[in-house]
Design a protein around this motif. Structure first.
Motif, PDB file in Angstrom:
ATOM      1  N   ILE A 441       0.827  -1.216   0.000  1.00  0.00           N
ATOM      2  CA  ILE A 441       0.000   0.000   0.000  1.00  0.00           C
ATOM      3  C   ILE A 441       0.858   1.261   0.000  1.00  0.00           C
ATOM      4  O   ILE A 441       0.362   2.361  -0.211  1.00  0.00           O
ATOM      5  N   GLY A 442       2.145   1.129   0.242  1.00  0.00           N
ATOM      6  CA  GLY A 442       3.004   2.308   0.078  1.00  0.00           C
ATOM      7  C   GLY A 442       4.108   2.423   1.101  1.00  0.00           C
ATOM      8  O   GLY A 442       5.279   2.500   0.760  1.00  0.00           O
ATOM      9  N   SER A 443       3.745   2.438   2.384  1.00  0.00           N
ATOM     10  CA  SER A 443       4.802   2.687   3.360  1.00  0.00           C
ATOM     11  C   SER A 443       5.459   1.387   3.811  1.00  0.00           C
ATOM     12  O   SER A 443       4.819   0.340   3.913  1.00  0.00           O
ATOM     13  N   MET A 500       1.124  11.339   6.062  1.00  0.00           N
ATOM     14  CA  MET A 500       0.662  11.340   4.674  1.00  0.00           C
ATOM     15  C   MET A 500      -0.029  12.635   4.243  1.00  0.00           C
ATOM     16  O   MET A 500      -0.200  12.859   3.047  1.00  0.00           O
ATOM     17  N   GLN A 607      -0.499   5.784  -7.387  1.00  0.00           N
ATOM     18  CA  GLN A 607      -1.572   5.552  -6.418  1.00  0.00           C
ATOM     19  C   GLN A 607      -1.940   6.861  -5.733  1.00  0.00           C
ATOM     20  O   GLN A 607      -1.076   7.609  -5.276  1.00  0.00           O
ATOM     21  N   ASP A 609      -4.085   7.940  -2.617  1.00  0.00           N
ATOM     22  CA  ASP A 609      -4.795   7.396  -1.455  1.00  0.00           C
ATOM     23  C   ASP A 609      -5.979   8.271  -1.062  1.00  0.00           C
ATOM     24  O   ASP A 609      -5.845   9.483  -0.949  1.00  0.00           O
ATOM     25  N   HIS A 651      -6.482   3.881  -2.770  1.00  0.00           N
ATOM     26  CA  HIS A 651      -6.519   2.991  -1.604  1.00  0.00           C
ATOM     27  C   HIS A 651      -7.454   3.574  -0.557  1.00  0.00           C
ATOM     28  O   HIS A 651      -7.480   4.785  -0.336  1.00  0.00           O
ATOM     29  N   CYS A 653      -9.028   2.616   3.494  1.00  0.00           N
ATOM     30  CA  CYS A 653      -9.099   1.667   4.598  1.00  0.00           C
ATOM     31  C   CYS A 653     -10.256   2.029   5.506  1.00  0.00           C
ATOM     32  O   CYS A 653     -10.999   2.962   5.242  1.00  0.00           O
ATOM     33  N   TYR A 654     -10.350   1.324   6.592  1.00  0.00           N
ATOM     34  CA  TYR A 654     -11.443   1.466   7.575  1.00  0.00           C
ATOM     35  C   TYR A 654     -12.744   1.980   6.983  1.00  0.00           C
ATOM     36  O   TYR A 654     -13.268   2.979   7.387  1.00  0.00           O
ATOM     37  N   CYS A 736      -3.179  -2.412   4.438  1.00  0.00           N
ATOM     38  CA  CYS A 736      -2.823  -0.993   4.517  1.00  0.00           C
ATOM     39  C   CYS A 736      -1.300  -0.873   4.522  1.00  0.00           C
ATOM     40  O   CYS A 736      -0.600  -1.873   4.338  1.00  0.00           O
ATOM     41  N   GLY A 737      -0.811   0.345   4.718  1.00  0.00           N
ATOM     42  CA  GLY A 737       0.625   0.586   4.731  1.00  0.00           C
ATOM     43  C   GLY A 737       1.316  -0.117   5.895  1.00  0.00           C
ATOM     44  O   GLY A 737       0.684  -0.461   6.893  1.00  0.00           O
TER      45      GLY A 737
HETATM   46  N1  GLN Z   1       0.144   5.049   1.395  1.00  0.00           N
HETATM   47  C1  GLN Z   1      -0.172   5.132   2.783  1.00  0.00           C
HETATM   48  C2  GLN Z   1       0.674   4.126   3.548  1.00  0.00           C
HETATM   49  O1  GLN Z   1       0.976   3.114   3.000  1.00  0.00           O
HETATM   50  C3  GLN Z   1      -1.634   4.848   3.047  1.00  0.00           C
HETATM   51  C4  GLN Z   1      -2.023   5.003   4.502  1.00  0.00           C
HETATM   52  C5  GLN Z   1      -3.504   4.926   4.765  1.00  0.00           C
HETATM   53  O2  GLN Z   1      -4.269   4.439   4.002  1.00  0.00           O
HETATM   54  N2  GLN Z   1      -3.946   5.407   5.893  1.00  0.00           N
HETATM   55  O3  GLN Z   1       1.014   4.333   4.693  1.00  0.00           O
END
Ligand code: GLN
Ligand code: ZN
Length: 764
Positions: A441-443, A500, A607, A609, A651, A653-654, A736-737
């Motif tokens: 997801i990135g991080s 972010m 991407q 987010d 992306h 989440c929650y 997620c990240g």
């Molecule tokens: N790209 C962000 C990460 O990987 C996405 C974080 C998120 O969705 N809260 O941390």
């Protein structure tokens, strides 16, 4: 005399004293009585500030070591069995450690147990602990904390008003456990305890109790509306006066209900819903007090005292002594004190008001409309007017290029060149990815070394070149690990990002950052939202250098990584001098430039987010569509400039996706990655039912735990996903990240994930 008061004050302390003390207590670095005494000190300091400002009441009951909704659950004895067993009940009272166990699963004493669920309080960024409700549950008064605090405030010689979440809103915020049933069946028992609490407060000499009922600004089923009548008719026998507080919006179709309730006073939000004031007054009983929330409790802008005075004078004529003034809602949602902001320039400071300054604004307004303004009030009025005039005219706020560019946006700008099926073809040719492509997801882990390097860089101890070299080394490490793991679409790892949103805000025009502008998010967690004060533009590329470098290290397509316009907006304090959607579109155009620069630099997958898309939904359903329209358009504006062969990811989440699946589809991202593993892929149902047309990466493992997911477990989850989405459109990625994990957890987890993809490729 116009009464001035507040609905609540931030409890964390100007220096986040409460956070520090609570965390120290959890770690065993301070004792319970030391923690309690910090709590007392903070309460005293905050009451003193309210009295010094000249408010007619100080607010009691707004303090909590963790959460004010949890406090009510404790007062009602609504402690789930798994905690009760371990609870150490001190003198017939639920002890603090039980409260902490409910909040976070563990405490210095007692057995750990699964924490209660936490979720956002209405449309704020504050999270409360969800009351767990069981069929047939009964309540008993189980905490003396509130009464102790009342003793405390009286001993200290202040005039208190008590605040407490109201019974209906408490139930509304609760969730049924162990089978579904009607939460309202629990109302009578809850009212017994509320009655008891009010009677006790009356014997302590309390005159006014504010019952917070923000549920009244939402769409309520008929049964709930009727329950309000029933509940408040029962509570009216309490030997004190009730102020029913509503906020975060207008009463709408609950307006006549709210004005019918037999309470001594009603508080309404005149910032979010200024138009409701007259209609409420029309329906108000002849002896009822109306508290008008005129100072914004959700934002940090200085109030326009002159304009408010003009607005309030006719209300004063109509209501006389029955007019009260307050901020729109509790000041919990704004930072504590602007006086500490030594790093902001004077001009910007003159435009702002934090909680402490808002106290002065309310008091001054009350005195202004009473014709009892002091020289200080006159001075404040004058300063506010001058600051606001200057703000309206400031060249720092308005940039002609930004508004001209926005005005020139055409519908075509938010449409990709071709529709998804054509793009997918072009991307298949350009990217040559296998079936079930793997990505993250990135991080990647934000290690102590990375944070230390950033701190040193910010403090000027590490030069720019050295810092860049350090970050490049981190990127190289992350890319090398991903190569070794055989991940199909690698990322650079976001080592250079503190946060972010902050990372982008710091590089965009129109953003400012406070030093101490902390706001409680949940428990001891605070956030420091950026301030968007002016037109947003992007002077120079923000991420290109890092992504470009990362791409040189691999032949695989490096995924560029941006935070979307809605999320940047949602997690900031946003200017109030233009519609939020305008600010959102400005951010979108700035991001559009970044997207195109990434593409130009050879990045083929980008991407954007948008984890906050859903939380921006208005509290009233009839307002959803309008929000979703501009939110979706903003995302599209940032994304749609690229060629067909460039793949756009998003992306989230929650999220419960059901409510917004149409909007998600309208984003038209080529790929969306979502958090699904804990729902056993059920969150994919919304996508299946909607016949979502583009590609999806349903998260196959939960990144919130250190556990290493097994290959077979992830394969099974993907098999479930395959029942809903065809194989050609599925990706494999974590939820997620990975920034909160460490490499020792990340590597085996991702190795298993890649293995799971390979197993599936054999099968399909
Ligand atoms: N790209 C962000 C990460 O990987 C996405 C974080 C998120 O969705 N809260 O941390
Ligand atoms: Zn996420």
């Amino acid at each position: 005399m116009t009464v001035s008061h507040i609905l609540g004050y931030p409890r964390i302390g100007a220096q986040r004293e409460l956070k520090k003390a609570t965390e120290a207590y959890w770690k065993g670095a301070c004792t319970r009585s030391e923690l309690e005494s910090i709590g007392r000190e903070l309460r005293l300091r905050h009451w003193q500030a309210q009295q010094d400002a000249g408010l007619d009441f100080v607010s009691v009951g707004d303090f909590a070591f963790y959460d004010q909704v949890l406090n009510v659950s404790l007062a009602l004895g609504a402690v789930p069995g798994r905690f009760n067993a371990a609870a150490e009940v001190v003198g017939g009272e639920i002890d603090l450690d039980t409260a902490f166990r409910m909040a976070r699963g563990r405490a210095p004493s007692g057995e750990p147990a699964a924490a209660c669920e936490m979720t956002k309080y209405f449309d704020t960024n504050y999270h409360y602990l969800v009351p767990e409700l069981h069929d047939g549950q009964t309540f008993t008064l189980a905490s003396n904390r509130l009464f102790d605090e009342v003793d405390e405030v009286l001993r200290a010689g202040f005039t208190p008003k008590v605040t407490l979440t109201g019974p209906l809103t408490w139930l509304w915020l609760g969730k049924t456990k162990g089978g579904d049933f009607d939460r309202l069946t629990l109302l009578d028992s809850a009212l017994d305890v509320y009655g008891e609490i009010l009677a006790r407060l009356a014997t302590q000499g309390i005159e006014w109790v504010q019952l917070d009922e923000p549920a009244l600004v939402q769409d309520l089923p008929l049964a709930w509306q009727q329950a309000y009548e029933r509940a408040y008719h029962r509570l009216q026998s309490a030997p004190l006066k009730l102020l029913l507080a509503t906020y975060f919006g207008g009463l709408g179709d609950n307006l006549s209900l709210a004005t019918r309730l037999p309470v001594a006073g009603l508080h309404i939000d005149a910032v979010r819903a200024p138009q409701q004031v007259e209609s409420v007054i029309d329906r108000l009983g002849p002896h009822q007090v109306l508290s008008v929330g005129v100072v914004d409790g959700r934002n940090i802008w200085r109030a326009d005292l002159a304009a408010l005075r003009e607005r309030l004078l006719p209300l004063k004529v109509r209501l006389g002594q029955r007019l009260w003034l307050a901020p729109s809602c509790s000041l919990l949602h704004v930072p504590v004190d602007l006086a500490q902001e030594s790093d902001l320039d004077d001009e910007l400071i003159s435009w702002l008001a934090f909680a402490r300054q808002k106290l002065d604004e309310v008091v001054t307004l009350a005195r202004l409309i009473d014709n009892r303004a002091t020289p200080v009030d006159e001075q404040r009025l004058d300063q506010a007017t001058r600051a606001l005039d200057a703000r309206r005219e400031s060249t720092r706020i308005h940039q002609a290029v930004v508004s001209e560019r926005l005005a020139a946006v055409s519908p075509a700008d938010s449409q990709r060149q071709a529709s998804y099926p054509f793009r997918a073809e072009a991307q298949r040719r350009a990217l040559k990815l296998p079936l079930f492509p793997t990505t993250t997801i990135g991080s990647f882990p934000q290690t102590d070394e990375i944070r230390a390097a950033r701190r040193a860089f910010k403090a000027g101890e590490l030069g720019t070149a050295d810092y860049q070299a350090r970050m490049q080394a981190e990127i190289a490490y992350a890319v090398e690990r991903q190569q070794a793991l055989d991940i199909d679409v690698p990322v650079h790892g976001e080592a250079e990002r503190n946060d972010m949103v902050e990372y982008f805000g710091e590089q965009l025009e129109g953003f400012a950052f406070t030093r101490f502008g902390w706001v409680q998010s949940y428990g001891s967690r605070c956030v420091k939202p950026p301030v968007i004060f002016g037109d947003v533009s992007r002077p120079t590329p923000m991420t290109v250098r890092w992504s470009e470098y990362a791409q040189t290290l691999t032949d695989k397509p490096m995924k560029g990584m941006l935070t979307g316009p809605v999320t940047i907006l949602q997690w900031s304090f946003v200017r109030d001098d233009q519609p939020r959607e305008t600010t959102c579109r400005q951010i979108a155009l700035a991001l559009r430039d970044e997207v195109l620069d990434l593409e130009k630099a050879g990045i083929k997958i980008i991407q954007i987010d948008e984890p906050a898309l859903r939380e921006g939904l208005p509290l009233r359903q009839h307002e959803w569509q309008e929000y979703l329209d501009w939110a979706v358009e903003s995302f599209q504006l940032s994304a749609a400039g690229v060629a067909n062969a460039t793949q756009i990811h998003t992306h989230m989440c929650y999220s419960e996706f059901n409510d917004i699946i149409g909007a998600i589809a309208a984003l038209d991202a080529d790929v969306i990655t979502i958090e699904t593993s804990r729902s056993d892929m059920h969150l994919l149902d919304a996508f299946q039912d909607f016949a979502y047309p583009n590609e999806i990466g349903p998260g196959v493992y939960d990144i919130h735990t250190p556990n290493i997911p097994e290959v077979s477990w992830m394969v099974d989850l993907m098999e479930k996903a395959l029942e809903k989405i065809p194989a050609e459109r599925l990706w494999i990625n974590p939820d997620c990240g990975l920034k909160t994990r460490n490499w020792a957890e990340v590597e085996p987890a991702l190795a298993n994930m890649v293995e799971a993809a390979k197993v599936l490729r054999q099968r399909y």
